[in-house]
Design a protein around this motif. Structure first.
Motif, PDB file in Angstrom:
ATOM      1  N   ALA A 111      53.283  46.242  49.479  1.00 37.45           N
ATOM      2  CA  ALA A 111      52.605  45.663  50.627  1.00 37.45           C
ATOM      3  C   ALA A 111      51.290  45.023  50.193  1.00 37.45           C
ATOM      4  CB  ALA A 111      52.334  46.735  51.679  1.00 37.45           C
ATOM      5  N   ASP A 112      50.939  43.913  50.830  1.00 38.28           N
ATOM      6  CA  ASP A 112      49.712  43.210  50.448  1.00 38.28           C
ATOM      7  C   ASP A 112      48.481  44.082  50.621  1.00 38.28           C
ATOM      8  OD1 ASP A 112      48.320  42.107  53.259  1.00 38.28           O
ATOM      9  OD2 ASP A 112      50.471  42.433  53.406  1.00 38.28           O
ATOM     10  N   SER A 113      48.523  45.023  51.572  1.00 42.30           N
ATOM     11  CA  SER A 113      47.388  45.916  51.800  1.00 42.30           C
ATOM     12  C   SER A 113      47.181  46.890  50.641  1.00 42.30           C
ATOM     13  CB  SER A 113      47.586  46.704  53.101  1.00 42.30           C
ATOM     14  OG  SER A 113      48.799  47.455  53.049  1.00 42.30           O
ATOM     15  N   GLU A 114      48.212  47.060  49.805  1.00 43.12           N
ATOM     16  CA  GLU A 114      48.111  47.981  48.668  1.00 43.12           C
ATOM     17  C   GLU A 114      47.604  47.297  47.399  1.00 43.12           C
ATOM     18  OE1 GLU A 114      51.898  49.807  48.116  1.00 43.12           O
ATOM     19  OE2 GLU A 114      52.013  50.578  50.160  1.00 43.12           O
ATOM     20  N   PHE A 115      47.426  45.989  47.450  1.00 40.06           N
ATOM     21  CA  PHE A 115      46.960  45.269  46.263  1.00 40.06           C
ATOM     22  C   PHE A 115      45.498  45.583  45.989  1.00 40.06           C
ATOM     23  CE2 PHE A 115      44.783  41.469  44.558  1.00 40.06           C
ATOM     24  CZ  PHE A 115      45.398  41.417  43.306  1.00 40.06           C
ATOM     25  N   LYS A 116      45.193  45.960  44.748  1.00 41.70           N
ATOM     26  CA  LYS A 116      43.826  46.234  44.313  1.00 41.70           C
ATOM     27  C   LYS A 116      43.353  45.057  43.452  1.00 41.70           C
ATOM     28  CE  LYS A 116      44.129  50.242  46.281  1.00 41.70           C
ATOM     29  NZ  LYS A 116      43.441  50.476  47.595  1.00 41.70           N
ATOM     30  N   PHE A 117      42.371  44.341  43.957  1.00 48.10           N
ATOM     31  CA  PHE A 117      41.980  43.080  43.325  1.00 48.10           C
ATOM     32  C   PHE A 117      41.492  43.265  41.892  1.00 48.10           C
ATOM     33  CE2 PHE A 117      38.179  44.727  45.408  1.00 48.10           C
ATOM     34  CZ  PHE A 117      37.191  44.548  44.458  1.00 48.10           C
ATOM     35  N   ASP A 118      40.907  44.429  41.563  1.00 48.04           N
ATOM     36  CA  ASP A 118      40.391  44.637  40.210  1.00 48.04           C
ATOM     37  C   ASP A 118      41.380  45.338  39.290  1.00 48.04           C
ATOM     38  OD1 ASP A 118      40.296  46.988  41.606  1.00 48.04           O
ATOM     39  OD2 ASP A 118      38.312  47.610  40.880  1.00 48.04           O
ATOM     40  N   SER A 119      42.592  45.577  39.776  1.00 46.73           N
ATOM     41  CA  SER A 119      43.588  46.294  38.973  1.00 46.73           C
ATOM     42  C   SER A 119      44.177  45.424  37.866  1.00 46.73           C
ATOM     43  CB  SER A 119      44.721  46.809  39.872  1.00 46.73           C
ATOM     44  OG  SER A 119      45.421  45.715  40.466  1.00 46.73           O
ATOM     45  N   LEU A 120      43.969  44.111  37.930  1.00 44.26           N
ATOM     46  CA  LEU A 120      44.545  43.207  36.928  1.00 44.26           C
ATOM     47  C   LEU A 120      43.715  43.174  35.646  1.00 44.26           C
ATOM     48  CD1 LEU A 120      45.489  40.182  39.234  1.00 44.26           C
ATOM     49  CD2 LEU A 120      46.810  42.233  38.724  1.00 44.26           C
ATOM     50  N   LEU A 121      42.482  43.677  35.714  1.00 42.00           N
ATOM     51  CA  LEU A 121      41.601  43.615  34.552  1.00 42.00           C
ATOM     52  C   LEU A 121      41.870  44.770  33.591  1.00 42.00           C
ATOM     53  CD1 LEU A 121      38.141  42.713  36.144  1.00 42.00           C
ATOM     54  CD2 LEU A 121      39.943  41.188  35.354  1.00 42.00           C
ATOM     55  N   THR A 122      41.961  44.441  32.311  1.00 45.52           N
ATOM     56  CA  THR A 122      42.050  45.463  31.281  1.00 45.52           C
ATOM     57  C   THR A 122      40.635  45.873  30.868  1.00 45.52           C
ATOM     58  OG1 THR A 122      42.041  43.876  29.465  1.00 45.52           O
ATOM     59  CG2 THR A 122      44.186  44.401  30.439  1.00 45.52           C
ATOM     60  N   ALA A 123      40.551  46.903  30.023  1.00 48.58           N
ATOM     61  CA  ALA A 123      39.242  47.328  29.532  1.00 48.58           C
ATOM     62  C   ALA A 123      38.567  46.201  28.744  1.00 48.58           C
ATOM     63  CB  ALA A 123      39.394  48.581  28.662  1.00 48.58           C
ATOM     64  N   GLN A 124      39.373  45.446  28.000  1.00 44.96           N
ATOM     65  CA  GLN A 124      38.821  44.329  27.235  1.00 44.96           C
ATOM     66  C   GLN A 124      38.340  43.217  28.163  1.00 44.96           C
ATOM     67  OE1 GLN A 124      38.291  44.151  23.819  1.00 44.96           O
ATOM     68  NE2 GLN A 124      37.150  42.313  24.429  1.00 44.96           N
ATOM     69  N   ASN A 125      39.085  42.976  29.263  1.00 46.44           N
ATOM     70  CA  ASN A 125      38.668  41.967  30.231  1.00 46.44           C
ATOM     71  C   ASN A 125      37.288  42.313  30.802  1.00 46.44           C
ATOM     72  OD1 ASN A 125      42.042  41.618  31.581  1.00 46.44           O
ATOM     73  ND2 ASN A 125      41.046  40.561  29.863  1.00 46.44           N
ATOM     74  N   GLU A 126      37.111  43.580  31.174  1.00 50.09           N
ATOM     75  CA  GLU A 126      35.828  43.989  31.744  1.00 50.09           C
ATOM     76  C   GLU A 126      34.708  43.890  30.708  1.00 50.09           C
ATOM     77  OE1 GLU A 126      36.114  47.783  33.600  1.00 50.09           O
ATOM     78  OE2 GLU A 126      37.110  46.967  35.381  1.00 50.09           O
ATOM     79  N   LYS A 127      35.027  44.214  29.471  1.00 47.31           N
ATOM     80  CA  LYS A 127      34.026  44.091  28.404  1.00 47.31           C
ATOM     81  C   LYS A 127      33.598  42.639  28.235  1.00 47.31           C
ATOM     82  CE  LYS A 127      33.257  45.061  23.491  1.00 47.31           C
ATOM     83  NZ  LYS A 127      33.854  45.609  22.233  1.00 47.31           N
ATOM     84  N   ASP A 128      34.577  41.723  28.274  1.00 52.00           N
ATOM     85  CA  ASP A 128      34.258  40.299  28.147  1.00 52.00           C
ATOM     86  C   ASP A 128      33.421  39.807  29.324  1.00 52.00           C
ATOM     87  OD1 ASP A 128      35.673  40.187  25.774  1.00 52.00           O
ATOM     88  OD2 ASP A 128      37.536  39.526  26.726  1.00 52.00           O
ATOM     89  N   LEU A 129      33.731  40.308  30.520  1.00 50.65           N
ATOM     90  CA  LEU A 129      32.969  39.908  31.700  1.00 50.65           C
ATOM     91  C   LEU A 129      31.514  40.370  31.616  1.00 50.65           C
ATOM     92  CD1 LEU A 129      35.340  40.470  34.766  1.00 50.65           C
ATOM     93  CD2 LEU A 129      34.258  38.328  34.096  1.00 50.65           C
ATOM     94  N   ARG A 130      31.307  41.536  31.037  1.00 54.85           N
ATOM     95  CA  ARG A 130      29.969  42.105  30.943  1.00 54.85           C
ATOM     96  C   ARG A 130      29.111  41.424  29.867  1.00 54.85           C
ATOM     97  NH1 ARG A 130      29.504  47.491  33.124  1.00 54.85           N
ATOM     98  NH2 ARG A 130      31.459  48.173  34.106  1.00 54.85           N
ATOM     99  N   THR A 131      29.760  40.612  29.026  1.00 55.17           N
ATOM    100  CA  THR A 131      29.014  39.933  27.966  1.00 55.17           C
ATOM    101  C   THR A 131      28.070  38.898  28.566  1.00 55.17           C
ATOM    102  OG1 THR A 131      30.868  40.208  26.421  1.00 55.17           O
ATOM    103  CG2 THR A 131      29.199  38.556  25.874  1.00 55.17           C
ATOM    104  N   LYS A 132      26.799  39.048  28.305  1.00 57.20           N
ATOM    105  CA  LYS A 132      25.796  38.184  28.926  1.00 57.20           C
ATOM    106  C   LYS A 132      25.841  36.773  28.346  1.00 57.20           C
ATOM    107  CE  LYS A 132      20.844  37.889  29.928  1.00 57.20           C
ATOM    108  NZ  LYS A 132      21.096  37.565  31.343  1.00 57.20           N
ATOM    109  N   SER A 133      25.699  35.807  29.218  1.00 57.67           N
ATOM    110  CA  SER A 133      25.666  34.418  28.782  1.00 57.67           C
ATOM    111  C   SER A 133      24.396  34.150  27.987  1.00 57.67           C
ATOM    112  CB  SER A 133      25.716  33.482  29.993  1.00 57.67           C
ATOM    113  OG  SER A 133      25.449  32.147  29.606  1.00 57.67           O
ATOM    114  N   PRO A 134      24.490  33.389  26.890  1.00 60.89           N
ATOM    115  CA  PRO A 134      23.287  33.078  26.089  1.00 60.89           C
ATOM    116  C   PRO A 134      22.381  32.034  26.745  1.00 60.89           C
ATOM    117  CG  PRO A 134      25.195  31.966  25.175  1.00 60.89           C
ATOM    118  CD  PRO A 134      25.712  32.855  26.274  1.00 60.89           C
TER     119      PRO A 134
END
Length: 379
Positions: free
Chosen positions: A328-351
């Motif tokens: 069901a669409d109500s069960e979709f977790k928007f942040d569930s698609l991110l892996t640990a590496q994805n989150e690490k890359d997102l946290r990398t600060k822009s120079p």
């Protein structure tokens, strides 16, 4: 005609495997050649040509009468013959734009990212059609209508589609902008005879900014829903929390859908503490069966280029998401698609720093729409 010349070359390439050695299981084996020629004369030209390809014996008997005339036949007859031939060439696709067969073994050459490396070769008609109808806006930047049709043909014939599906998807890609990071990915699957696409874009904004929005850029959901600037989200009535209110923020708008094509999306926000605040834009698309360029699901996405009248479509809100996610669409977790590496890359600060004197605010922005029951309603 060039297309017929190419067909005869393909016929030679197919060799004897394309035509059985004898009429072993057919009563036609008892008929004299003269009678077979007489029977073939009652068939439409394209059907007679197909009959001539069914085995060596019929090819020898009917080649001059049924195959050779194709070289001077009208386009409608040639196209009809090629469509018949298309059914029996599982590893090739009859391209409706190029009017010739494309090999599925070379499907990757049709990727937009690969076309630029083939500048020494003339652009194919199907590539020009994708560019002219702005398919990347209607789907995503690495989508190819030719590979789409290849995948759907292979699916209908019961063949493995894994490679083609993989080509229509793209892996997580990171873009480092001025003081924010963007991450995007797309996944494709076939469900109930239709090609479904899910694309997610994530923007990590410094926690020091009042609004969790990039300072520049826009978002195309589909040809009918386009946000020219990030503040266009607010103008259309999408809830945008202040940075200090993201912790514990709940998206009450849920799935929003387009009334003119088979597309739905949602916008979510999440705090990553000192690393920043992330905006998630996830969209799902039902592209259709890929049988014909005039298929309504496909053509409705290109209405502004293809001359199709803009009209409303009907589908249950959340159904495309549910079909893709298998829940069901109500069960979709928007942040569930991110892996640990994805989150690490997102946290990398822009120079690169956030531009000076650029601060996003909704205080002086007029709101033109509100979101009610998943649609945009004039404010």
């Amino acid at each position: 005609m060039d297309v017929i010349r190419r067909f005869f070359e393909l016929l030679k390439w197919c060799g004897t495997e394309a035509r059985p050695l004898a009429l072993e299981a057919s009563p036609l084996r008892k008929l004299p050649p003269e009678l077979i020629l007489h029977i073939a004369s009652y068939l439409p030209p394209e059907s007679a040509a197909s009959l001539a390809l069914s085995c060596h014996a019929l090819h020898s008997c009917l080649e001059m009468q049924c195959l050779q005339p194709l070289k001077k036949a009208e386009c409608s007859i040639v196209n009809g013959f090629l469509r018949l031939l298309d059914r029996d060439l599982p590893s090739h696709l009859l391209c409706p734009h190029c009017n010739k067969f494309h090999s599925m073994s070379s499907a990757e050459t049709h990727l937009p990212s690969r076309r630029t490396s083939l500048t020494s070769k003339p652009l194919l008609a199907c590539w020009k059609a994708d560019s002219g109808s702005d398919v990347k806006t209607a789907t995503h930047f690495e989508f190819s209508s030719t590979i789409f049709r290849m995948a759907m043909k292979a699916h209908r014939q019961g063949h493995d589609t894994a490679k083609l599906i993989n080509l229509l998807s793209y892996r997580t890609t990171n873009f480092v902008r001025s003081d924010f990071v963007e991450q995007c990915s797309a996944t494709v699957r076939i469900q109930d005879g239709s090609l479904l696409v899910r694309e997610q874009r994530v923007f990590m904004i410094p926690s020091s900014q009042k609004l969790p929005l990039p300072w520049h850029g826009g978002i195309d959901i589909c040809p009918h829903i386009q946000f020219a600037t990030m503040l266009g989200l607010y103008m259309h009535g999408i809830q945008i929390p202040h940075s200090d209110a993201i912790e514990g923020y709940e998206n009450r708008q849920g799935i929003i859908y387009c009334e003119h094509c088979y597309t739905e999306f949602r916008v979510d926000f999440k705090s990553y503490g000192r690393a920043g605040n992330a905006m998630f834009v996830t969209r799902w698309m039902d592209i259709g069966e890929g049988r014909d360029p005039c298929d309504f699901k496909w053509r409705s996405r290109l209405w502004y280029r293809a001359g199709t009248m803009r009209r409303k479509v009907t589908f249950r809100r959340g159904s495309i998401c549910a079909a893709f996610e298998q829940k069901a669409d109500s069960e979709f977790k928007f942040d569930s698609l991110l892996t640990a590496q994805n989150e690490k890359d997102l946290r990398t600060k822009s120079p690169w720093p956030w531009p000076e004197n650029v601060e996003l605010s909704c205080d002086k922005v007029r709101r033109y729409f509100v979101v009610r029951h998943g649609t945009f309603v004039p404010f």
